[in-house]
Motif scaffolding. Structure first.
Motif, PDB file in Angstrom:
ATOM      1  N   VAL A 177    -108.638   7.764 -63.811  1.00 38.71           N
ATOM      2  CA  VAL A 177    -109.319   7.446 -62.001  1.00 38.71           C
ATOM      3  C   VAL A 177    -108.430   8.206 -61.336  1.00 38.71           C
ATOM      4  O   VAL A 177    -107.343   9.059 -61.928  1.00 38.71           O
ATOM      5  CB  VAL A 177    -108.609   6.089 -62.918  1.00 38.71           C
ATOM      6  CG1 VAL A 177    -108.301   5.325 -61.492  1.00 38.71           C
ATOM      7  CG2 VAL A 177    -108.560   5.264 -64.204  1.00 38.71           C
ATOM      8  N   GLU A 178    -109.099   8.425 -60.076  1.00 42.45           N
ATOM      9  CA  GLU A 178    -108.926   9.091 -59.161  1.00 42.45           C
ATOM     10  C   GLU A 178    -108.763   8.106 -57.934  1.00 42.45           C
ATOM     11  O   GLU A 178    -109.670   7.136 -57.943  1.00 42.45           O
ATOM     12  CB  GLU A 178    -110.054  10.295 -58.804  1.00 42.45           C
ATOM     13  CG  GLU A 178    -110.072  11.135 -59.753  1.00 42.45           C
ATOM     14  CD  GLU A 178    -111.373  12.327 -58.887  1.00 42.45           C
ATOM     15  OE1 GLU A 178    -112.390  11.881 -57.491  1.00 42.45           O
ATOM     16  OE2 GLU A 178    -111.491  12.979 -59.394  1.00 42.45           O
ATOM     17  N   LEU A 179    -107.285   8.580 -57.624  1.00 43.16           N
ATOM     18  CA  LEU A 179    -106.777   7.263 -56.811  1.00 43.16           C
ATOM     19  C   LEU A 179    -106.476   8.331 -55.634  1.00 43.16           C
ATOM     20  O   LEU A 179    -105.546   9.882 -55.638  1.00 43.16           O
ATOM     21  CB  LEU A 179    -105.500   6.726 -57.404  1.00 43.16           C
ATOM     22  CG  LEU A 179    -105.936   6.197 -58.330  1.00 43.16           C
ATOM     23  CD1 LEU A 179    -103.997   5.567 -58.799  1.00 43.16           C
ATOM     24  CD2 LEU A 179    -106.398   4.708 -58.143  1.00 43.16           C
ATOM     25  N   ARG A 180    -106.624   7.722 -54.266  1.00 38.75           N
ATOM     26  CA  ARG A 180    -106.588   8.513 -53.232  1.00 38.75           C
ATOM     27  C   ARG A 180    -105.783   7.247 -52.501  1.00 38.75           C
ATOM     28  O   ARG A 180    -106.380   5.938 -51.941  1.00 38.75           O
ATOM     29  CB  ARG A 180    -107.719   8.751 -52.362  1.00 38.75           C
ATOM     30  CG  ARG A 180    -107.951   9.792 -50.771  1.00 38.75           C
ATOM     31  CD  ARG A 180    -108.981   9.590 -50.210  1.00 38.75           C
ATOM     32  NE  ARG A 180    -110.279  10.143 -51.420  1.00 38.75           N
ATOM     33  CZ  ARG A 180    -110.151  11.521 -50.733  1.00 38.75           C
ATOM     34  NH1 ARG A 180    -109.553  12.489 -50.478  1.00 38.75           N
ATOM     35  NH2 ARG A 180    -111.197  11.962 -52.153  1.00 38.75           N
ATOM     36  N   VAL A 181    -105.169   8.366 -51.284  1.00 36.36           N
ATOM     37  CA  VAL A 181    -103.570   7.257 -50.573  1.00 36.36           C
ATOM     38  C   VAL A 181    -104.249   7.061 -49.351  1.00 36.36           C
ATOM     39  O   VAL A 181    -103.836   8.047 -48.479  1.00 36.36           O
ATOM     40  CB  VAL A 181    -102.431   7.546 -51.007  1.00 36.36           C
ATOM     41  CG1 VAL A 181    -101.904   6.321 -52.754  1.00 36.36           C
ATOM     42  CG2 VAL A 181    -101.771   8.622 -51.435  1.00 36.36           C
ATOM     43  N   ALA A 182    -103.676   6.045 -48.328  1.00 34.56           N
ATOM     44  CA  ALA A 182    -103.198   6.294 -46.759  1.00 34.56           C
ATOM     45  C   ALA A 182    -102.204   5.517 -46.962  1.00 34.56           C
ATOM     46  O   ALA A 182    -101.632   4.201 -47.309  1.00 34.56           O
ATOM     47  CB  ALA A 182    -104.557   5.744 -46.209  1.00 34.56           C
ATOM     48  N   CYS A 183    -101.498   6.283 -45.812  1.00 36.60           N
ATOM     49  CA  CYS A 183    -100.347   4.662 -45.075  1.00 36.60           C
ATOM     50  C   CYS A 183    -101.154   4.209 -43.669  1.00 36.60           C
ATOM     51  O   CYS A 183    -101.035   5.208 -42.972  1.00 36.60           O
ATOM     52  CB  CYS A 183     -98.722   5.582 -45.397  1.00 36.60           C
ATOM     53  SG  CYS A 183     -98.437   6.364 -47.226  1.00 36.60           S
ATOM     54  N   LYS A 184    -100.437   2.981 -43.205  1.00 33.31           N
ATOM     55  CA  LYS A 184    -100.517   2.983 -42.368  1.00 33.31           C
ATOM     56  C   LYS A 184     -99.269   1.917 -41.442  1.00 33.31           C
ATOM     57  O   LYS A 184     -98.561   0.864 -42.064  1.00 33.31           O
ATOM     58  CB  LYS A 184    -101.425   1.797 -41.876  1.00 33.31           C
ATOM     59  CG  LYS A 184    -101.978   1.227 -40.598  1.00 33.31           C
ATOM     60  CD  LYS A 184    -102.901   0.500 -40.650  1.00 33.31           C
ATOM     61  CE  LYS A 184    -103.105  -0.138 -39.480  1.00 33.31           C
ATOM     62  NZ  LYS A 184    -104.692  -1.444 -39.253  1.00 33.31           N
ATOM     63  N   GLY A 185     -99.230   2.659 -40.032  1.00 31.79           N
ATOM     64  CA  GLY A 185     -97.454   2.238 -39.647  1.00 31.79           C
ATOM     65  C   GLY A 185     -96.516   2.163 -40.074  1.00 31.79           C
ATOM     66  O   GLY A 185     -95.426   1.912 -39.911  1.00 31.79           O
ATOM     67  N   ILE A 186     -96.665   3.711 -40.574  1.00 30.57           N
ATOM     68  CA  ILE A 186     -94.891   3.806 -41.290  1.00 30.57           C
ATOM     69  C   ILE A 186     -93.984   3.979 -39.801  1.00 30.57           C
ATOM     70  O   ILE A 186     -94.820   5.059 -38.606  1.00 30.57           O
ATOM     71  CB  ILE A 186     -94.711   5.861 -42.511  1.00 30.57           C
ATOM     72  CG1 ILE A 186     -95.637   5.556 -43.222  1.00 30.57           C
ATOM     73  CG2 ILE A 186     -93.544   6.156 -41.986  1.00 30.57           C
ATOM     74  CD1 ILE A 186     -96.445   6.709 -43.447  1.00 30.57           C
ATOM     75  N   SER A 187     -92.782   3.946 -40.829  1.00 30.75           N
ATOM     76  CA  SER A 187     -91.327   3.573 -39.326  1.00 30.75           C
ATOM     77  C   SER A 187     -90.952   4.603 -38.868  1.00 30.75           C
ATOM     78  O   SER A 187     -90.692   6.035 -39.419  1.00 30.75           O
ATOM     79  CB  SER A 187     -90.745   2.961 -39.909  1.00 30.75           C
ATOM     80  OG  SER A 187     -89.515   3.507 -38.822  1.00 30.75           O
ATOM     81  N   ASP A 188     -91.038   5.141 -37.490  1.00 27.50           N
ATOM     82  CA  ASP A 188     -90.406   6.213 -36.913  1.00 27.50           C
ATOM     83  C   ASP A 188     -89.460   6.328 -36.265  1.00 27.50           C
ATOM     84  O   ASP A 188     -88.762   5.771 -35.485  1.00 27.50           O
ATOM     85  CB  ASP A 188     -91.458   6.080 -35.502  1.00 27.50           C
ATOM     86  CG  ASP A 188     -91.342   7.670 -34.605  1.00 27.50           C
ATOM     87  OD1 ASP A 188     -90.755   8.625 -35.177  1.00 27.50           O
ATOM     88  OD2 ASP A 188     -92.331   7.568 -33.360  1.00 27.50           O
ATOM     89  N   ARG A 189     -88.461   6.638 -37.589  1.00 23.80           N
ATOM     90  CA  ARG A 189     -87.034   6.248 -37.204  1.00 23.80           C
ATOM     91  C   ARG A 189     -86.193   7.679 -36.690  1.00 23.80           C
ATOM     92  O   ARG A 189     -84.769   7.194 -36.696  1.00 23.80           O
ATOM     93  CB  ARG A 189     -86.694   6.423 -38.360  1.00 23.80           C
ATOM     94  CG  ARG A 189     -87.059   5.133 -39.224  1.00 23.80           C
ATOM     95  CD  ARG A 189     -86.407   5.028 -41.105  1.00 23.80           C
ATOM     96  NE  ARG A 189     -86.923   3.958 -41.426  1.00 23.80           N
ATOM     97  CZ  ARG A 189     -87.149   3.521 -42.364  1.00 23.80           C
ATOM     98  NH1 ARG A 189     -86.418   3.929 -43.582  1.00 23.80           N
ATOM     99  NH2 ARG A 189     -88.029   2.437 -42.891  1.00 23.80           N
ATOM    100  N   ASP A 190     -86.761   8.793 -37.003  1.00 26.58           N
ATOM    101  CA  ASP A 190     -86.133   9.941 -35.743  1.00 26.58           C
ATOM    102  C   ASP A 190     -86.508   9.804 -33.972  1.00 26.58           C
ATOM    103  O   ASP A 190     -88.302   9.934 -34.023  1.00 26.58           O
ATOM    104  CB  ASP A 190     -86.670  10.585 -36.082  1.00 26.58           C
ATOM    105  CG  ASP A 190     -85.867  11.694 -36.063  1.00 26.58           C
ATOM    106  OD1 ASP A 190     -85.101  12.149 -34.548  1.00 26.58           O
ATOM    107  OD2 ASP A 190     -86.367  13.108 -36.515  1.00 26.58           O
ATOM    108  N   ALA A 191     -85.993   9.501 -34.093  1.00 22.29           N
ATOM    109  CA  ALA A 191     -86.046   9.353 -32.498  1.00 22.29           C
ATOM    110  C   ALA A 191     -86.704  10.773 -31.008  1.00 22.29           C
ATOM    111  O   ALA A 191     -87.801  10.026 -30.371  1.00 22.29           O
ATOM    112  CB  ALA A 191     -84.955   9.222 -31.337  1.00 22.29           C
ATOM    113  N   LEU A 192     -86.700  11.619 -31.903  1.00 24.36           N
ATOM    114  CA  LEU A 192     -87.222  12.785 -31.320  1.00 24.36           C
ATOM    115  C   LEU A 192     -88.321  13.080 -31.732  1.00 24.36           C
ATOM    116  O   LEU A 192     -89.431  13.918 -31.455  1.00 24.36           O
ATOM    117  CB  LEU A 192     -85.899  13.986 -31.561  1.00 24.36           C
ATOM    118  CG  LEU A 192     -85.109  13.795 -31.054  1.00 24.36           C
ATOM    119  CD1 LEU A 192     -84.100  15.093 -31.563  1.00 24.36           C
ATOM    120  CD2 LEU A 192     -84.518  13.856 -29.838  1.00 24.36           C
ATOM    121  N   SER A 193     -89.168  12.843 -33.340  1.00 25.71           N
ATOM    122  CA  SER A 193     -90.092  13.001 -33.490  1.00 25.71           C
ATOM    123  C   SER A 193     -91.082  12.465 -34.513  1.00 25.71           C
ATOM    124  O   SER A 193     -90.176  11.272 -34.968  1.00 25.71           O
ATOM    125  CB  SER A 193     -89.992  14.323 -34.406  1.00 25.71           C
ATOM    126  OG  SER A 193     -88.873  14.396 -35.483  1.00 25.71           O
TER     127      SER A 193
END
Length: 145
Positions: free
Chosen positions: A26-42
């Protein structure tokens, strides 16, 4: 150097982790949406790590590439997993913010993840039913297969 998935398959066969023969890959491809931006600088430099459970322990199978400064990454890496009939195969997807200076996990920040079984991933590559990601905070984030 062997790929991690080959090492996992070899260990699985040697230890007799699965009782039934592999029916298909089985082949699985992943994507993420809305990852938390925890570092204020980047923005985060996310990477997804696929783990499988065996005898109560989690083993790393493979990982995606690191996508620099992105909160909505779509990974090109395909995870290839053996499907075993009538075996519950637990999967864990962990999202880590990999430091730009290192690609290791020692200095990476854990951003969240999710667990499911391979049987919960249907042929259309959607989770059925939808699963909630476990996150270290209450920040909303989605992980898509």
């Amino acid at each position: 150097m062997k790929k991690m998935s080959n090492i996992y398959e070899s260990a699985a066969n040697t230890l007799g982790i699965f009782n039934s023969p592999c029916l298909t890959k089985v082949e699985l491809r992943v994507a993420c949406k809305g990852i938390s931006d925890r570092d204020a600088l980047s923005k985060p430099d996310p990477c997804v790590i696929l783990k499988m459970q065996s005898h109560g322990q989690w083993f790393e199978v493979d990982r995606t590439e690191v996508i620099r400064t992105c909160i909505n990454p779509v990974y090109s890496k395909l995870f290839t997993v053996d499907f075993y009939f009538e075996e519950v195969q637990r999967l864990r997807f962990e999202v880590h913010d990999i430091s730009s200076n290192h690609n290791g996990l020692k200095e990476a920040d854990f951003l969240g993840g999710m667990e499911c079984t391979l049987g919960q991933v249907d042929r259309r590559c959607l989770l059925s039913p939808p699963l909630q990601a476990f996150l270290p905070s209450s920040d909303p984030c989605s992980l898509f297969l």
